[in-house]
Scaffold this active site. Structure first.
Site, short mmCIF file in Angstrom:
data_model
loop_
_atom_site.label_atom_id
_atom_site.label_comp_id
_atom_site.label_asym_id
_atom_site.label_seq_id
_atom_site.Cartn_x
_atom_site.Cartn_y
_atom_site.Cartn_z
N ASP A 164 17.80 -80.63 -3.70
CA ASP A 164 18.28 -80.36 -2.35
C ASP A 164 18.65 -78.89 -2.23
OD1 ASP A 164 18.02 -83.06 -1.75
OD2 ASP A 164 20.11 -83.51 -2.24
N LYS A 165 18.70 -78.38 -1.00
CA LYS A 165 18.99 -76.97 -0.77
C LYS A 165 20.28 -76.54 -1.46
CE LYS A 165 20.56 -75.69 3.31
NZ LYS A 165 21.88 -75.00 3.05
#
Length: 304
Positions: free
Chosen positions: A134-135
């Site tokens: 995920d970011k």
């Protein structure tokens, strides 16, 4: 070997391979049927000792089966970015991705992603991430340099990963439930297990939740240190569902620090306290085991 935008990968048939069809031989080397079908459509995509070969033809000891596939650059390069490289060989590269950096370009992130940095390093190679963080998740993120490596390393169990997370509160098992879905949460030989199905939340394409009818998800973890406020846990996934660690800890009342998307507080940490800190896989060239590690990021250390 890389020539212009073409990758060539060679396999040499051993004694035990003699008499196999070319298709069976390639599958024994980890080449998927999908990739094989794609290569069959490319002139010279599959050759035996330099000459075209069909997948139904047999191979003999010493035959060299070569795969050649074209790579097209799919992501614009950005040489102004910098991401530390933890490991690299001819088939794979592993980065220590910072929190806040997406892996793939998207509508809001066209030039600031790991893919853009990869394209600057290798402008003629397609970006093929193996584990998509995920970011706001930091840590070890691997990318294949060719279709064969992507095919092998994307198979379940090819790469072993360990995550470190900071949870709100001490996550000791107790009885919980969510949307009528059973949550099994128990101790097992010194570690703890959350076994609860995960599915897409209603009216959302991103959010996940523990729910009846979801796919089975199993998270195993150990408690390293902490108190009633915050706790550092070491996590190993037995399944690989989207947002699994974040959803599971949130579902049992202990969301990750900084993860306001799943109920965590951002008072002490503005990004989710989740880090991929260990990775292990077999090197494709010779089968030797590669073990990598990188320490948790500074903001997670300061939480503790």
């Amino acid at each position: 070997m890389l020539t212009a935008n073409m990758h060539t990968i060679d396999f040499t048939a051993g004694v035990s391979d003699s008499g196999k069809t070319c298709g069976d031989f390639l599958r024994s080397r980890g080449v998927s049927r999908r990739l094989t079908a794609k290569l069959k459509r490319i002139p010279g995509g599959i050759t035996r000792n330099g000459f075209p070969v069909r997948t139904v033809d047999t191979v003999l000891t010493g035959d060299v089966i070569s795969l050649k596939a074209e790579d097209e650059r799919l992501t614009e390069p950005n040489g102004n970015l910098y991401v530390p490289v933890v490991y690299e060989d001819g088939d794979v590269i592993v980065f220590n991705k910072p929190a806040g950096m997406p892996v793939h370009p998207s509508a809001g992130h066209r030039g600031d992603t790991l893919g853009n940095f990869f394209a600057a390093l290798y402008p003629d190679i397609t970006f093929r991430p193996i584990n998509r963080l995920d970011k706001d998740t930091s840590g070890l993120c691997a990318a294949a340099k060719n279709p064969y490596a992507a095919s092998v390393l994307n198979r379940s169990g090819s790469i072993s990963k360990v995550y470190y997370a900071v949870t709100e509160g001490m996550p000791f098992p107790h009885e919980v439930s969510s949307r009528g879905a059973p949550i099994m949460w128990y101790e097992d030989n010194g570690s703890y297990v959350i076994d609860a199905p995960i599915g897409r939340a209603e009216a959302s394409v991103v959010r996940r939740e523990v729910r009846r009818g979801g796919r089975r998800a199993v998270t195993r973890y150990t408690i390293l240190k902490g108190n009633r406020e915050l706790c550092l846990v070491r996590v190993m996934l037995e399944t690989g569902r989207t947002h699994q660690i974040r959803v599971h800890f949130s579902s049992v009342g202990h969301p990750l620090a900084g993860d306001d998307f799943y109920g965590g507080s951002t008072k002490l940490c503005c990004e989710q306290a989740l880090h991929c800190g260990e990775m292990r896989f077999a090197r494709l060239s010779d089968g030797a085991e590669v073990e990598l590690s990188c320490g948790i990021r500074r903001d997670m250390e300061l939480l503790l």
